[in-house]
Design a protein around this motif. Structure first.
Motif, mmCIF file in Angstrom:
data_model
loop_
_atom_site.group_PDB
_atom_site.id
_atom_site.type_symbol
_atom_site.label_atom_id
_atom_site.label_comp_id
_atom_site.label_asym_id
_atom_site.label_seq_id
_atom_site.Cartn_x
_atom_site.Cartn_y
_atom_site.Cartn_z
ATOM 1 N N ALA B 32 -17.256 -16.853 17.213
ATOM 2 C CA ALA B 32 -17.289 -16.303 15.603
ATOM 3 C C ALA B 32 -16.661 -15.210 15.353
ATOM 4 N N VAL B 204 -13.040 7.189 11.088
ATOM 5 C CA VAL B 204 -14.473 6.574 11.397
ATOM 6 C C VAL B 204 -14.220 5.318 10.481
ATOM 7 N N ALA B 205 -14.504 5.737 8.801
ATOM 8 C CA ALA B 205 -14.933 4.830 7.593
ATOM 9 C C ALA B 205 -13.469 3.692 8.077
ATOM 10 N N ALA B 208 -14.628 1.346 10.745
ATOM 11 C CA ALA B 208 -15.450 0.290 10.335
ATOM 12 C C ALA B 208 -15.480 -0.751 9.326
ATOM 13 N N SER B 209 -14.372 -0.646 8.675
ATOM 14 C CA SER B 209 -14.290 -1.089 7.259
ATOM 15 C C SER B 209 -13.246 -2.497 8.174
ATOM 16 N N ARG B 211 -13.399 -3.349 11.542
ATOM 17 C CA ARG B 211 -14.166 -4.097 12.486
ATOM 18 C C ARG B 211 -15.595 -4.735 11.848
ATOM 19 N N ARG B 220 -9.065 5.271 17.967
ATOM 20 C CA ARG B 220 -8.589 6.707 16.111
ATOM 21 C C ARG B 220 -8.607 7.524 16.925
ATOM 22 N N LEU B 304 -10.011 4.988 2.130
ATOM 23 C CA LEU B 304 -10.602 3.661 2.157
ATOM 24 C C LEU B 304 -10.061 2.892 0.797
ATOM 25 N N TRP B 400 -15.721 -2.675 0.017
ATOM 26 C CA TRP B 400 -16.258 -2.115 1.323
ATOM 27 C C TRP B 400 -15.604 -3.219 2.529
#
Lengths: 400, 400
Positions: B32, B204-205, B208-209, B211, B220, B304, B400
């Motif tokens: 999935a 970090v940001a 996350a985007s 992942r 990182r 970002l 985002w």
């Protein structure tokens, strides 16, 4: 047999009976995709100091610029703050550095020429006082509320958590979920398929739709249509899981043991049957320890519609998520609806050249027909009515 | 210094230089959210047999129904197929069962009354030939193409994989990604913050985007603005990762060591600078083993925006994902644009009561201002122009 309830009443009853799942603290690296359960305040002013926005030189501004600015130091990003010697001097600066004390103007490197130990402005360049300075606290002051409880933590939220020193984050605790497929006819994906048998797929699909929203504590099981075996399985899973989702065995037939077996295990029925198609036999109840128990029909389309329309929103709300407004779509073709029941119709959605979110119906012929679902993005909810919903009808979208 | 290239040219150049990430086989439970890299055919007819759609009795249809149908057996879901004895007999059936041989009509349990060892139809009920039978192969025939390579595997796709016996699935292999923040001023989320320092947040940001779209093989790191240290870090990471994403140090200043350090490590520059705001200094190149290397500016909004506008789409395409059409949104207020550069403006989006996807601009005051980003869903891309983009302008949305 009680009358089916409406979809809005089902929402209300489920919301009223969901247990809270509590709060847990996780490291920042585990926070993305979770529901924030704390307020986050600005740790300090943002930016925390007058911040240089361009590589160049920092000076004290004067109406008539100096013929040349003597180089009196370097202020790199990360350095403690220098002080400017005088108004004919300058300090070399880099983007992100503190503005040296005594300076109120940054002149970009493209606008200066080196001349020995000094910088001259290029011909006719006239800087403005305050230029290229990102003033301390101008984005937000220390103590300002940056993030509210109930937000889904995405990339921008992760940036703010990191930038404000939130190394461990309070988030909604993910409940343990058991998904149980019932049915003598079901075999696993890797088993030989005998006469009259089909493969288990509802548990797999429902688990995927939950996992996409962060519900990763999911076990899948199968149990045959035998009252005693169903009872044993339910007793074991109710003792170890906060949420049970059963598929199949929830209609009125002689082999539909699930409602009786749930009630025998002390799960109190809140409702049975919703006036909707597909998914009419859906059952919902609450266990003696507050466990939420959903039982959905065994047909693949019915099961997945009930999972995305009721189960997933209820779980997200119980995590503490602030509800998002429904996504509204505009049908681009007419589609049949039921005269007495709310209809859920699979749709393919896209935004057109005007920015309109258009939904093209891809109706399943039966609630067992799921071969066409991969061309769709979810279902629209259509109220009961006389005749079909026409092109141009606006409806709520529920994504897979 | 070369001129900045346009955003479309940047897309083209990145696409042309991305390495393929290959294909791996995973168990169905891990599939999935991944990109399918195989075709999936129907393992058998769907449904695989004439399937009973209601609990009740199965009979041979006749113009004038029998006065009563003698019970001559039970056909439950999962059982091998029974045969009907004669046209005055019936077989009790449950939803999902095979239709017994000799039957062509299912009469629901609500329409019959038990009478000793027989069933009578309720007063005046007139069944139709073929009713409540889900005919073998009517959803799709064996061998039909159900899923195509390049699809994102969501819940409906998982259902079809499971239902067709695909226990291991060929999917795009996730690349190993290193995200490196550069800058002397940066400290970690859990370290004390000194004068002139800020916390690392871009890595970090961006992680996350990525992942959120399945890129979970991410490390990182942080490196200070020192040419030798940057070189050592790059050499090590280029040897162990397929994708590098650097933030900071990519402008023209005296401490912007990244482009030179990359080229010193054999990373060939494809472009440096895109005619856009924010994110103009973005650099892209290819390592000697084909590694994709993105270097984005250090400002949080710039970093970002570059990650979601270029890096993530390029990675998804390299996984083999079929490109989805852009989401188009309609601005609900005017917003300033740059006269020479493509602008990316943060927006909050919602669908209105007509189904229009409306975007409300929440412009950052500077590319360092990210305190307002949590109220937004992404950015719109606005072409350079004279004056502001007006309310009603339709633009591409990048979430985002």
């Amino acid at each position: 047999m009680t009358e089916p309830i409406g979809v809005a009443e089902a929402d209300t009853l489920i919301a009223r009976h969901m247990p809270p799942f509590g709060i847990e603290r996780v490291g920042l690296d585990q926070a993305a995709g979770r529901i924030l359960r704390q307020t986050v305040l600005a740790e300090h002013d943002h930016p925390p100091f007058d911040r240089v926005m361009m590589d160049g030189i920092a000076v004290r501004w004067r109406e008539t610029p100096a013929r040349a600015y003597a180089t009196a130091g370097v202020q790199l990003a990360g350095m403690a703050r220098q002080t400017l010697a005088g108004e004919d001097a300058c300090i070399e600066v880099t983007t992100g550095a503190m503005l040296p004390a005594g300076c109120d103007c940054v002149i970009p490197v493209e606008q200066v020429e080196r001349e020995g130990e000094a910088y001259r402005l290029v011909n006719g360049y006239q800087p403005a006082r305050g230029q290229f300075i990102h003033v301390r606290g101008s984005d937000c002051p220390a103590g300002a509320t940056l993030l509210a409880s109930g937000m889904l933590i995405g990339a921008p939220e992760m940036a703010l958590l990191a930038a404000n020193g939130v190394a461990t984050v309070a988030v909604g605790a993910i409940p343990s979920i058991a998904i149980v497929s019932t049915g003598d006819e079901l075999v696993a994906v890797d088993e030989p398929l005998g006469e009259g048998q089909i493969r288990r797929s509802n548990d797999v699909a429902m688990a995927a739709s939950l996992r996409r929203h962060g519900f990763d504590r999911v076990v899948r099981e199968h149990v045959v249509d035998d009252e005693a075996r169903i009872g044993d399985t339910l007793a074991r899973l109710l003792a170890t899981h906060e949420v049970l989702i059963l598929s199949g065995g929830v209609s009125m037939g002689q082999r539909d043991h699930v409602p009786a077996a749930l009630e025998a295990q002390g799960v109190r029925r809140v409702f049975h049957r919703i006036a909707q198609k597909p998914g009419k036999p859906m059952w919902f109840g609450v266990g003696s320890q507050g466990q939420a128990v959903f039982a959905v029909p065994g047909n693949p389309v019915s099961a997945l519609v009930c999972a995305i329309r009721y189960v997933r929103p209820a779980l997200l709300a119980a995590l503490g998520m602030t509800p998002a407004p429904a996504e509204m779509v505009c049908l681009d073709a007419a589609v049949d609806t039921h005269s007495m029941l709310t209809s859920f119709v699979p749709v393919h959605v896209h935004t057109d050249a005007q920015g309109m979110l258009r939904a093209h119906p891809v109706p399943a012929r039966t609630s067992g027909d799921f071969a066409s679902l991969p061309r769709t993005h979810g279902v629209v909810q259509l109220a009961p009515g006389l005749g079909p919903a026409l092109a141009g009808t606006v409806a709520k979208l529920y994504r897979w």
